[in-house]
Design a protein around this motif. Structure first.
Motif, PDB file in Angstrom:
ATOM      1  N   LEU A  79      18.911 -20.774  18.876  1.00 53.44           N
ATOM      2  CA  LEU A  79      18.340 -19.558  18.196  1.00 53.44           C
ATOM      3  C   LEU A  79      18.951 -18.354  18.865  1.00 53.44           C
ATOM      4  N   GLY A  80      19.349 -18.422  19.940  1.00 53.31           N
ATOM      5  CA  GLY A  80      19.929 -17.401  20.719  1.00 53.31           C
ATOM      6  C   GLY A  80      18.815 -16.250  21.093  1.00 53.31           C
ATOM      7  N   ALA A  81      17.519 -16.839  21.097  1.00 53.83           N
ATOM      8  CA  ALA A  81      16.389 -16.155  21.603  1.00 53.83           C
ATOM      9  C   ALA A  81      15.295 -17.173  21.736  1.00 53.83           C
ATOM     10  N   ASP A  82      14.302 -16.548  22.809  1.00 54.68           N
ATOM     11  CA  ASP A  82      13.119 -17.639  23.084  1.00 54.68           C
ATOM     12  C   ASP A  82      12.260 -17.813  21.692  1.00 54.68           C
ATOM     13  N   PHE A  83      12.027 -18.970  21.641  1.00 57.05           N
ATOM     14  CA  PHE A  83      11.187 -19.386  20.449  1.00 57.05           C
ATOM     15  C   PHE A  83      10.306 -18.626  20.033  1.00 57.05           C
ATOM     16  N   GLU A  84       9.404 -17.974  20.982  1.00 57.12           N
ATOM     17  CA  GLU A  84       8.192 -17.410  20.827  1.00 57.12           C
ATOM     18  C   GLU A  84       8.533 -16.027  20.235  1.00 57.12           C
ATOM     19  N   ARG A  85       9.676 -15.379  20.579  1.00 56.78           N
ATOM     20  CA  ARG A  85      10.021 -14.156  20.087  1.00 56.78           C
ATOM     21  C   ARG A  85      10.431 -14.183  18.551  1.00 56.78           C
ATOM     22  N   VAL A  86      11.107 -15.292  18.354  1.00 55.87           N
ATOM     23  CA  VAL A  86      11.708 -15.049  16.777  1.00 55.87           C
ATOM     24  C   VAL A  86      10.749 -14.552  15.764  1.00 55.87           C
ATOM     25  N   PRO A  87       9.516 -15.386  15.681  1.00 59.50           N
ATOM     26  CA  PRO A  87       8.476 -14.937  14.582  1.00 59.50           C
ATOM     27  C   PRO A  87       8.321 -13.512  14.492  1.00 59.50           C
ATOM     28  N   GLY A  88       8.238 -12.605  15.635  1.00 63.98           N
ATOM     29  CA  GLY A  88       8.062 -11.318  15.769  1.00 63.98           C
ATOM     30  C   GLY A  88       9.259 -10.563  15.128  1.00 63.98           C
ATOM     31  N   ILE A  89      10.357 -11.046  15.675  1.00 61.49           N
ATOM     32  CA  ILE A  89      11.815 -10.510  15.261  1.00 61.49           C
ATOM     33  C   ILE A  89      11.685 -10.690  13.546  1.00 61.49           C
ATOM     34  N   SER A  90      11.314 -11.682  12.947  1.00 61.60           N
ATOM     35  CA  SER A  90      11.498 -11.974  11.746  1.00 61.60           C
ATOM     36  C   SER A  90      10.508 -11.105  10.897  1.00 61.60           C
ATOM     37  N   ASN A  91       9.427 -10.275  11.525  1.00 58.27           N
ATOM     38  CA  ASN A  91       8.624  -9.330  10.686  1.00 58.27           C
ATOM     39  C   ASN A  91       8.980  -7.965  10.829  1.00 58.27           C
ATOM     40  N   CYS A  92       9.925  -7.529  11.540  1.00 58.43           N
ATOM     41  CA  CYS A  92      10.239  -6.366  11.792  1.00 58.43           C
ATOM     42  C   CYS A  92      11.328  -6.023  10.569  1.00 58.43           C
ATOM     43  N   PRO A  93      10.823  -4.517  10.283  1.00 59.49           N
ATOM     44  CA  PRO A  93      11.892  -4.065   9.263  1.00 59.49           C
ATOM     45  C   PRO A  93      13.217  -4.252   8.949  1.00 59.49           C
ATOM     46  N   GLU A  94      13.841  -4.156  10.058  1.00 68.73           N
ATOM     47  CA  GLU A  94      15.324  -4.375  10.044  1.00 68.73           C
ATOM     48  C   GLU A  94      15.550  -5.880   9.652  1.00 68.73           C
ATOM     49  N   PHE A  95      15.061  -6.776  10.204  1.00 69.51           N
ATOM     50  CA  PHE A  95      15.453  -8.100   9.970  1.00 69.51           C
ATOM     51  C   PHE A  95      15.138  -8.303   8.091  1.00 69.51           C
ATOM     52  N   LEU A  96      13.675  -7.749   7.824  1.00 65.72           N
ATOM     53  CA  LEU A  96      13.463  -7.781   6.299  1.00 65.72           C
ATOM     54  C   LEU A  96      14.445  -7.209   5.377  1.00 65.72           C
ATOM     55  N   SER A  97      15.112  -5.951   5.871  1.00 63.65           N
ATOM     56  CA  SER A  97      16.023  -5.593   5.139  1.00 63.65           C
ATOM     57  C   SER A  97      17.432  -5.951   5.232  1.00 63.65           C
ATOM     58  N   ALA A  98      17.887  -6.931   6.209  1.00 62.49           N
ATOM     59  CA  ALA A  98      19.257  -7.350   6.569  1.00 62.49           C
ATOM     60  C   ALA A  98      19.594  -8.577   5.418  1.00 62.49           C
ATOM     61  N   VAL A  99      20.926  -8.549   5.505  1.00 64.73           N
ATOM     62  CA  VAL A  99      21.352  -9.871   4.889  1.00 64.73           C
ATOM     63  C   VAL A  99      21.881 -10.689   6.072  1.00 64.73           C
ATOM     64  N   ILE A 100      21.205 -11.762   6.267  1.00 59.41           N
ATOM     65  CA  ILE A 100      21.642 -12.890   7.169  1.00 59.41           C
ATOM     66  C   ILE A 100      21.850 -14.168   6.331  1.00 59.41           C
ATOM     67  N   PRO A 101      23.141 -14.554   6.233  1.00 58.00           N
ATOM     68  CA  PRO A 101      23.486 -15.649   5.224  1.00 58.00           C
ATOM     69  C   PRO A 101      22.912 -16.963   5.820  1.00 58.00           C
ATOM     70  N   ALA A 102      22.642 -16.998   7.036  1.00 58.06           N
ATOM     71  CA  ALA A 102      22.300 -18.291   7.686  1.00 58.06           C
ATOM     72  C   ALA A 102      20.521 -18.286   8.051  1.00 58.06           C
ATOM     73  N   GLY A 103      20.012 -17.249   7.548  1.00 59.13           N
ATOM     74  CA  GLY A 103      18.578 -17.132   8.091  1.00 59.13           C
ATOM     75  C   GLY A 103      17.558 -16.372   7.203  1.00 59.13           C
ATOM     76  N   ASN A 104      17.853 -15.650   6.432  1.00 57.62           N
ATOM     77  CA  ASN A 104      16.832 -14.847   5.838  1.00 57.62           C
ATOM     78  C   ASN A 104      16.586 -14.797   4.040  1.00 57.62           C
ATOM     79  N   LEU A 105      16.746 -15.802   3.374  1.00 54.38           N
ATOM     80  CA  LEU A 105      16.874 -15.722   2.206  1.00 54.38           C
ATOM     81  C   LEU A 105      15.235 -15.761   2.024  1.00 54.38           C
ATOM     82  N   TYR A 106      14.805 -15.139   1.064  1.00 60.66           N
ATOM     83  CA  TYR A 106      13.407 -15.100   0.873  1.00 60.66           C
ATOM     84  C   TYR A 106      13.396 -15.680  -0.507  1.00 60.66           C
ATOM     85  N   ALA A 107      12.204 -16.444  -0.759  1.00 64.76           N
ATOM     86  CA  ALA A 107      11.920 -17.250  -1.958  1.00 64.76           C
ATOM     87  C   ALA A 107      10.256 -17.547  -1.967  1.00 64.76           C
ATOM     88  N   THR A 108      10.336 -18.016  -3.066  1.00 69.32           N
ATOM     89  CA  THR A 108       8.968 -18.862  -3.207  1.00 69.32           C
ATOM     90  C   THR A 108       9.028 -20.427  -3.242  1.00 69.32           C
TER      91      THR A 108
END
Length: 427
Positions: free
Chosen positions: A264-293
């Motif tokens: 992951l390139g970061a501690d497992f425990e940190r990644v969920p918090g990173i994914s909740n930040c506005p920068e992550f939510l706004s980014a385009v990360i082809p391997a990791g942040n497609l949003y869907a139902t």
């Protein structure tokens, strides 16, 4: 306090009050199944939720294109984790956008395959044919197919202490990976590329198509399939809709912590918090942040299951789907995950007698996302499935119950067709 009970959400007695059910569900017997199949799947989902390790869950199961099961349970926010921006309790609904994490890779791969279908990319060509700056430090012979199959030799972010902000700095990430020295020669080893290959593949799609990645996705899949979300990141005005992720359960033991940090390139425990930040939510990360139902994810994999066809329209050629799901190599120990995995050019493939997608699933294809999100299609069972969740954990009880849910789906929906490539099924 029992360490195995740490970081769990409170489970209310009446779960019916926090379940959102799709009225379009069809009776199991109408889809050629035992009438008890739906209830068995529902009971297995409740058992997973009752571990307290998943604040919110979505599960959608399609059989022969029809919805057998589509429900959400729990909360999208406000019951676990560090969530200062959106801390109010919010129910998980079927239309709540959920981050697919690494399951995004399957969608990105299909965008590359679409480019190949349209003659914009040759999967057997060198990456340098499209990104000349990539051909340095021993990467000159890397083919596009190597990136898709995790054989390109760049499984890790080339930083001693990876900075999460790299995820939302596209140009910096691409430049760093183009300049990187590979850990091995192209095609020599398989080592899961958790984040890295996605940026190069995404940049490739943008250059050959002349369009931003989200625009290309919308043009070829999201709009034709009538999807409300299904995009990398979310516009700022929709951030409040996203399900919030949380680390749950006890801290990882040292060996798993080391593997997770390497992948992951970061501690497992940190990644969920990173994914909740506005920068992550706004980014385009082809391997990791497609949003869907879950419903949207199953629509996508159902389209692949039937050879690229959706509601009478051919979105991908059957030959394209067949190429995307054929094994890229034999099953082997992945040098990043340290587990036996068999990849295609973009998908994680099923195995017998038990694989990622349940029992006897060798004909299945799909992808895993951050430990316990799983999206797949199984042609021999004529199903497409998406299990989406917000709890990020390796707690034994969560993994066991997830395995039981997979097993239940696989046994309640038995194989009724021989294993066959997508092309053979579609023609």
């Amino acid at each position: 306090m029992n360490p195995l009970r740490r970081n769990r959400v409170h489970i209310r007695r009446n779960l019916d009050l926090i379940i959102d059910r799709n009225p379009a569900e069809l009776p199991a017997e109408q889809l050629g199944l035992d009438p008890a199949a739906t209830q068995a799947i529902h009971a297995a989902l409740l058992d997973l939720y009752r571990t307290g390790l998943h604040p919110g869950l979505q599960l959608c199961v399609r059989r022969r294109g029809e919805i057998l099961y589509d429900r959400a349970i729990g909360y999208a926010a406000g019951v676990a984790g560090d969530d200062p921006l959106h801390g109010a309790r919010r129910p998980m609904q079927r239309d709540t956008p959920v981050c697919l994490f690494s399951a995004s890779k399957a969608v990105t791969a299909m965008l590359v395959h679409k480019c190949a279908e349209d003659g914009l990319v040759d999967l057997d060509a060198r990456v340098t044919d499209y990104l000349p700056e990539y051909g340095v430090n021993g990467k000159e012979q890397t083919l596009v197919r190597h990136l898709l199959a995790h054989q390109a030799g760049i499984p890790r972010i080339p930083m001693r202490e990876p900075d999460p902000s790299l995820l939302w700095d596209w140009e910096r990430a691409v430049a760093m990976l183009c300049a990187a020295k590979p850990l091995h020669g192209a095609g020599e080893q398989q080592a899961y590329h958790a984040v890295t290959a996605g940026f190069i593949l995404g940049e490739l799609v943008q250059r050959v198509s002349g369009k931003p990645l989200n625009d290309y996705l919308a043009e070829h899949f999201a709009r034709p399939m009538g999807m409300k979300t299904f995009q990398y990141g979310l516009p700022r005005e929709r951030h409040h809709e996203a399900a919030r992720n949380a680390f749950t359960g006890a801290p990882l033991p040292a060996p798993l912590r080391m593997i997770a940090r390497r992948v992951l390139g970061a501690d497992f425990e940190r990644v969920p918090g990173i994914s909740n930040c506005p920068e992550f939510l706004s980014a385009v990360i082809p391997a990791g942040n497609l949003y869907a139902t879950a419903e949207e994810a199953t629509s996508f994999f159902e389209m692949l299951r039937v050879g690229g066809r959706y509601q009478g329209r051919q979105l991908l050629a059957p030959e394209t789907v067949a190429r995307a799901v054929e094994p890229a190599s034999r099953i082997r120990i992945d040098r990043s995950l340290m587990l036996p995995v068999r990849f295609s050019m973009g998908m994680v493939l099923g195995e017998n007698p038990f694989g990622l997608y349940g029992p006897n699933c060798r004909g299945a294809f799909g992808h895993l996302g951050f430990m316990n999100i799983i999206c797949w299609a199984d042609p021999s069972r004529e199903i497409s499935v998406a299990i989406l969740n917000t709890g990020k954990t390796v707690a034994p009880s969560a993994l066991y119950r997830l395995g039981q849910l997979l097993r239940t789906i696989g046994t309640q929906i038995p194989r009724d067709a021989p294993e066959a490539p997508a092309l053979a099924r579609a023609v």
